[in-house]
Scaffold this motif. Structure first.
Motif, PDB file in Angstrom:
ATOM      1  N   THR A  36       0.854  -1.177   0.000  1.00  0.00           N
ATOM      2  CA  THR A  36       0.000   0.000   0.000  1.00  0.00           C
ATOM      3  C   THR A  36       0.892   1.230   0.000  1.00  0.00           C
ATOM      4  O   THR A  36       2.047   1.173   0.415  1.00  0.00           O
ATOM      5  N   ARG A  37       0.355   2.319  -0.453  1.00  0.00           N
ATOM      6  CA  ARG A  37       1.146   3.545  -0.531  1.00  0.00           C
ATOM      7  C   ARG A  37       1.391   4.099   0.868  1.00  0.00           C
ATOM      8  O   ARG A  37       0.458   4.272   1.634  1.00  0.00           O
ATOM      9  N   PRO A  38       2.637   4.357   1.205  1.00  0.00           N
ATOM     10  CA  PRO A  38       2.920   4.909   2.533  1.00  0.00           C
ATOM     11  C   PRO A  38       2.442   6.353   2.615  1.00  0.00           C
ATOM     12  O   PRO A  38       2.193   6.987   1.597  1.00  0.00           O
ATOM     13  N   PRO A  39       2.315   6.875   3.839  1.00  0.00           N
ATOM     14  CA  PRO A  39       1.923   8.278   3.985  1.00  0.00           C
ATOM     15  C   PRO A  39       2.894   9.195   3.258  1.00  0.00           C
ATOM     16  O   PRO A  39       4.075   8.893   3.131  1.00  0.00           O
ATOM     17  N   VAL A  40       2.391  10.299   2.783  1.00  0.00           N
ATOM     18  CA  VAL A  40       3.191  11.224   2.001  1.00  0.00           C
ATOM     19  C   VAL A  40       4.167  12.004   2.876  1.00  0.00           C
ATOM     20  O   VAL A  40       5.243  12.353   2.447  1.00  0.00           O
ATOM     21  N   HIS A  41       3.821  12.270   4.100  1.00  0.00           N
ATOM     22  CA  HIS A  41       4.648  13.010   5.059  1.00  0.00           C
ATOM     23  C   HIS A  41       4.941  14.427   4.583  1.00  0.00           C
ATOM     24  O   HIS A  41       6.047  14.918   4.702  1.00  0.00           O
ATOM     25  N   GLN A  42       3.936  15.061   4.027  1.00  0.00           N
ATOM     26  CA  GLN A  42       4.101  16.452   3.642  1.00  0.00           C
ATOM     27  C   GLN A  42       4.077  17.318   4.890  1.00  0.00           C
ATOM     28  O   GLN A  42       3.426  16.995   5.871  1.00  0.00           O
ATOM     29  N   VAL A  43       4.770  18.405   4.822  1.00  0.00           N
ATOM     30  CA  VAL A  43       4.825  19.339   5.937  1.00  0.00           C
ATOM     31  C   VAL A  43       3.697  20.353   5.770  1.00  0.00           C
ATOM     32  O   VAL A  43       3.437  20.835   4.672  1.00  0.00           O
ATOM     33  N   ARG A 151       7.088  23.473  12.354  1.00  0.00           N
ATOM     34  CA  ARG A 151       8.446  24.006  12.327  1.00  0.00           C
ATOM     35  C   ARG A 151       9.474  22.916  12.652  1.00  0.00           C
ATOM     36  O   ARG A 151      10.554  22.889  12.077  1.00  0.00           O
ATOM     37  N   SER A 152       9.120  22.017  13.570  1.00  0.00           N
ATOM     38  CA  SER A 152      10.065  20.963  13.974  1.00  0.00           C
ATOM     39  C   SER A 152      10.319  19.953  12.854  1.00  0.00           C
ATOM     40  O   SER A 152      11.317  19.230  12.901  1.00  0.00           O
ATOM     41  N   VAL A 153       9.430  19.914  11.860  1.00  0.00           N
ATOM     42  CA  VAL A 153       9.633  18.982  10.742  1.00  0.00           C
ATOM     43  C   VAL A 153      10.003  19.714   9.453  1.00  0.00           C
ATOM     44  O   VAL A 153       9.944  19.136   8.372  1.00  0.00           O
ATOM     45  N   GLY A 154      10.367  20.995   9.582  1.00  0.00           N
ATOM     46  CA  GLY A 154      10.938  21.696   8.442  1.00  0.00           C
ATOM     47  C   GLY A 154      10.142  22.825   7.836  1.00  0.00           C
ATOM     48  O   GLY A 154      10.602  23.436   6.871  1.00  0.00           O
ATOM     49  N   ALA A 155       8.969  23.133   8.364  1.00  0.00           N
ATOM     50  CA  ALA A 155       8.210  24.261   7.802  1.00  0.00           C
ATOM     51  C   ALA A 155       8.862  25.577   8.248  1.00  0.00           C
ATOM     52  O   ALA A 155       9.489  25.641   9.290  1.00  0.00           O
TER      53      ALA A 155
END
Length: 156
Positions: A36-43, A151-155
């Protein structure tokens, strides 16, 4: 002609994975599992708390529907699970009180999925019980925690 009842006639074996249909062999189903497609993990997007509060006041609360839709869509895309923007929008129209508990719970889930202590939880919704300022406290805490997470994940 004598018949030997003990003699057995050997028939060619058909593998169990290949059932027959008439005289033709039917191919076996694939044995590999399609992942299955993994989560996209977009910020997600960092939203100014002051600007959001101002927009909510100027639009008589309608901006909150936009905010719920946007934040829940981003959290679902990032994590691969959650309420999602469409459901949040429907809840915002028909059962807005529920989002006061669901939203901080989902924000907290972002933190706990990374093994971190969550600054907000479903209990954060109880701030609404404080007259006049409870909704503002709820929003400042919930939007602030979400902004800090993004912010902690790059935004930026």
């Amino acid at each position: 002609m004598t018949h030997n009842h003990d003699a057995r006639v050997a028939h060619p074996a058909v593998p169990a994975a290949h059932p027959t249909y008439g005289q033709h062999l039917v191919p076996a189903p694939p044995t590999h599992v399609v992942p299955t497609r993994p989560p996209v993990h977009q910020v997600g997007k960092v939203r100014s708390t002051g600007t959001c509060v101002l927009l909510m006041v100027l639009t008589l609360g309608f901006y909150s529907l936009f905010w719920y839709h946007g934040t829940h869509s981003e959290m679902q895309r990032h994590r691969g699970s959650g309420v999602g923007g469409g459901v949040a929008l429907l809840l915002g129209f028909f059962l807005p009180f529920t989002l006061l508990f669901i939203t901080p719970s989902e924000v907290g889930g972002l933190y706990t999925a990374r093994g971190q202590q969550s600054p907000v939880s479903a209990a954060t919704g109880c701030w609404i019980l404080l007259p006049f300022v409870g909704g503002i406290v709820w929003f400042v805490k919930t939007n602030g925690a979400l902004n800090d997470y993004w912010r902690s994940v790059g935004a930026s």
